[in-house]
Design a protein around this motif. Sequence first.
Motif, short mmCIF file in Angstrom:
data_model
loop_
_atom_site.label_atom_id
_atom_site.label_comp_id
_atom_site.label_asym_id
_atom_site.label_seq_id
_atom_site.Cartn_x
_atom_site.Cartn_y
_atom_site.Cartn_z
N GLY A 42 9.35 17.53 45.39
CA GLY A 42 10.41 16.60 45.75
C GLY A 42 11.50 16.55 44.71
N LEU A 43 11.09 16.48 43.44
CA LEU A 43 12.09 16.40 42.37
C LEU A 43 12.89 17.69 42.27
CD1 LEU A 43 10.22 14.44 39.59
CD2 LEU A 43 12.06 13.66 41.05
N ILE A 44 12.21 18.85 42.41
CA ILE A 44 12.95 20.12 42.35
C ILE A 44 14.01 20.14 43.45
CG2 ILE A 44 12.78 22.63 42.62
CD1 ILE A 44 10.00 22.50 41.49
N SER A 45 13.63 19.70 44.66
CA SER A 45 14.60 19.71 45.76
C SER A 45 15.79 18.84 45.44
CB SER A 45 13.95 19.19 47.04
OG SER A 45 12.77 19.85 47.29
N MET A 46 15.53 17.66 44.87
CA MET A 46 16.64 16.75 44.59
C MET A 46 17.57 17.34 43.55
SD MET A 46 14.76 13.10 44.68
CE MET A 46 16.30 12.26 44.45
N VAL A 47 16.99 17.94 42.50
CA VAL A 47 17.85 18.49 41.45
C VAL A 47 18.66 19.66 41.99
CG1 VAL A 47 17.81 19.69 39.24
CG2 VAL A 47 16.36 17.70 39.59
N VAL A 48 18.00 20.56 42.73
CA VAL A 48 18.72 21.72 43.28
C VAL A 48 19.86 21.25 44.18
CG1 VAL A 48 18.50 23.63 44.90
CG2 VAL A 48 16.83 23.35 43.09
N GLY B 178 4.03 3.49 37.21
CA GLY B 178 4.31 3.89 35.83
C GLY B 178 4.80 5.31 35.69
N ALA B 179 5.38 5.88 36.75
CA ALA B 179 5.88 7.26 36.67
C ALA B 179 7.32 7.23 36.17
CB ALA B 179 5.79 7.92 38.04
N TYR B 180 7.50 6.94 34.89
CA TYR B 180 8.86 6.69 34.39
C TYR B 180 9.69 7.96 34.29
CZ TYR B 180 6.90 2.17 33.32
OH TYR B 180 6.29 0.96 33.44
N ILE B 181 9.08 9.05 33.83
CA ILE B 181 9.88 10.27 33.63
C ILE B 181 10.38 10.80 34.97
CG2 ILE B 181 9.81 12.64 32.78
CD1 ILE B 181 7.68 11.71 30.81
N SER B 182 9.48 10.90 35.95
CA SER B 182 9.93 11.43 37.24
C SER B 182 10.92 10.46 37.89
CB SER B 182 8.75 11.71 38.17
OG SER B 182 7.74 10.78 37.99
N LEU B 183 10.73 9.16 37.65
CA LEU B 183 11.67 8.19 38.20
C LEU B 183 13.06 8.40 37.59
CD1 LEU B 183 12.07 5.82 40.05
CD2 LEU B 183 11.53 4.30 38.18
N GLY B 184 13.08 8.73 36.28
CA GLY B 184 14.36 9.00 35.63
C GLY B 184 15.07 10.16 36.30
N ILE B 185 14.33 11.28 36.53
CA ILE B 185 14.95 12.44 37.18
C ILE B 185 15.42 12.05 38.58
CG2 ILE B 185 14.55 14.82 37.90
CD1 ILE B 185 12.32 14.96 35.87
N PHE B 186 14.61 11.27 39.28
CA PHE B 186 14.94 10.82 40.63
C PHE B 186 16.28 10.11 40.65
CE2 PHE B 186 14.61 7.46 43.87
CZ PHE B 186 14.23 8.18 44.99
N ILE B 187 16.43 9.13 39.72
CA ILE B 187 17.66 8.32 39.75
C ILE B 187 18.87 9.15 39.34
CG2 ILE B 187 18.78 6.34 38.66
CD1 ILE B 187 16.07 4.99 38.63
N ILE B 188 18.70 10.01 38.33
CA ILE B 188 19.84 10.83 37.90
C ILE B 188 20.30 11.74 39.05
CG2 ILE B 188 20.53 12.71 36.35
CD1 ILE B 188 18.76 11.38 34.24
N SER B 189 19.32 12.33 39.78
CA SER B 189 19.71 13.18 40.91
C SER B 189 20.46 12.39 41.97
CB SER B 189 18.50 13.83 41.56
OG SER B 189 17.58 14.24 40.62
N LEU B 190 20.00 11.18 42.23
CA LEU B 190 20.69 10.35 43.23
C LEU B 190 22.14 10.13 42.82
CD1 LEU B 190 18.25 7.50 44.31
CD2 LEU B 190 18.96 9.50 45.58
N ILE B 191 22.35 9.85 41.53
CA ILE B 191 23.71 9.59 41.05
C ILE B 191 24.56 10.85 41.20
CG2 ILE B 191 25.07 9.04 39.00
CD1 ILE B 191 22.69 7.34 38.08
N LEU B 192 23.99 12.01 40.81
CA LEU B 192 24.75 13.26 40.89
C LEU B 192 25.12 13.57 42.33
CD1 LEU B 192 22.95 15.62 38.37
CD2 LEU B 192 25.18 14.55 38.16
#
Lengths: 475, 217
Positions: free
Chosen positions: A270-276, A393-407
């Motif tokens: 999921g995170l890879i898809s969001m970043v890509v 408590g998944a803070y790191i993946s949540l961080g990537i999640f939110i940054i991708s949403l912003i981008l």
Amino acid sequence: MLELIFIIPVFLGVITFFLPRTAGRFLLIMAGVFHLAFTASIWLKGVAPYWAPYFGIAPEGQIVLLVTSFLYLLIAAYTVSYMAEVEMHNEPVFAGCMLLFLGAMSMVAVTDHIIVLWIAIEATTLMSAPLIFLHKSKEALEATWKYVMICSVGIALALLGVFFTILAIDTSDINVPITFTDLARASGRFDPTWLKAGFIFILIGYGTKMGLAPMHTWLPDAHSEAPSPVSALLSGALLNCAFLGIYKTHGIMQAAGLGWYSGRILVVFGLISMVVAAVFIMQQDNYKRLLAYSSIENMGVIAFGTGIGGLAAFGAMLHLIHHALIKSSLFLTSGNILLGYGSKKIKETGRMPLFMPGTSISFMGGFAGISGFPPFGIFLSELMIILGALRKGAYISLGIFIISLILVFAGASKGVIRMSFGNFNGELLVGEKFMRLAPPCILLLVSAGLSIWMPDTLYQTILKAISTIGGGING
Amino acid sequence: MINTPDVLLVLILLSVLLSIGGSRLQEFIRIMSFQGVLVSLVPFLLERHEQTSWLDIGFLLVLIAIKGGIIPFLLWFASRKVSIKRDAEPIVGYHASILTGLFIILVATFISNRMEPVSLSGHQLLLPAAFTTLAAGLFLMMARRKAITQVIGYLMMENGIYLAGSALAKQTHTQFIVEFGVLLDLLVGIMIMGIILHQISRSFDDADTMFLERLKG
């Protein structure tokens, strides 16, 4: 007889090949009305399957079926008006394939058997390929070829995954029918190694179809080259059907006590898809491709929420519904824009509020909805996913999640603002029409309405659906 | 002692190697027909059939007819329509392809030995052959330019999956559903691909997927 939900569209689809075009258009809409009515009766009182072990509806299938059915009816109404403007070489084939495609997707939703599900998902590929190829341009040809080849290879790997899952039963010497219900019931005694291998292959296979990165490469091409009603159906309904395969397998893993394993893999994909998607959306000059990348991002959100579980799983189910509604609306609107300006390039459009006021409103509304503004439902679903991830408590993946949403928001807003307020010194080719404006607006209104008031049956069904993967409103 | 399924599996491996190094289309199609017949015979000859019923034999005949007859015919028809005889200028050369094929066999054997599934007592070759066919098909799809050769690669991959399925799953679980699923997929897939091939040749004057690079980003 539950199977009528896919038998009738298939039957009508075959007939449509031989009918003149007006009759075909009529059947296109009539099938949608029948389908929605039948879906409603499945929701309200339940319909027993005739071929019992192979078919049977699960709560998650019920949700996907309702979304598919509702979208199809509105898209069919739009299609009839769209076809009046577009020159088509072979309209009966188009209408017939639309109906066959609806049948295949309904079959995905109502099957319980692991192999029948595979056959149905393969059928959706084959039925939708001619739809993408409608305009017969070189680009459309390339998109269709990529779609058929990549998705067929993916689906073949999913079959291998299914074999591995069956081997997990055989090696532990258990004899159960290979339906999802029975597999989940008995999965505690299966061989975990083979189950894990099976899940990975199934995720790669159906994930290709669902558009998870890095297997997403067919998606932007197919979605941008297909005629707009087809893009709306692909993005809103087909991706959910592929997700259903992954979701049910995840349910088996959860029942076997391996939910942590499959959940973690889902989160990563999921995170890879969001970043890509975020990276590609930033530099996109074609608005239909922009919407396609947004679909990849939203599929990433759904996979992420499903993987996290708990409240996030509720959010993921909600996101599935609202993404389908809003994204289909956006693709239908983009069809109006394409008819009006005659180009898919962002820089060849502009001054939309002046030229196409209604389209402009529904486009802006859709953009606000897909970016997660209230009152549209994606605001709620993303909030739930974020809260669920915080609880886990998944803070790191949540961080990537939110940054991708912003981008993604930044990238998409650049294009949308250019389209709405940029300069344009041309003439509009085709004006707006009520029949091509009402369906996208209704979709948006439904999404907004659902986020304010949700029927209790829908709420209970979502709860039932996510309970199999360890989700819950308090979890 | 001669073990019939093992002989067939060795022949399948040879056919994979032959096709991976080949360039002439007619030859390709003949090999695929041969491979299709072999692949449909293998599950039938495994010992788990205690008694063969008429249904089994009928099914076997249908399978051979489709894998060995109809599909190669469709391929031949498509190749004549687009009038190409050989796959010139592959992305990976023919000698390198054969070497890759040998390497795939090594890796497949290694993986299969690590897996040791219990349902396969006495047929050590079955899983390596299945994985080799699968991987070689994928390789062929990537290493060749012509659309029709990619379709052949896809067919080979399907053959591999069919072998793996018959190797891994007991007949009680799959009955004929797996087989019909694969067949249905193959038949319709080939038809549609054939149509597309036809269209490719009309639009590009040559069924070469290298022309397909207009969509980017």
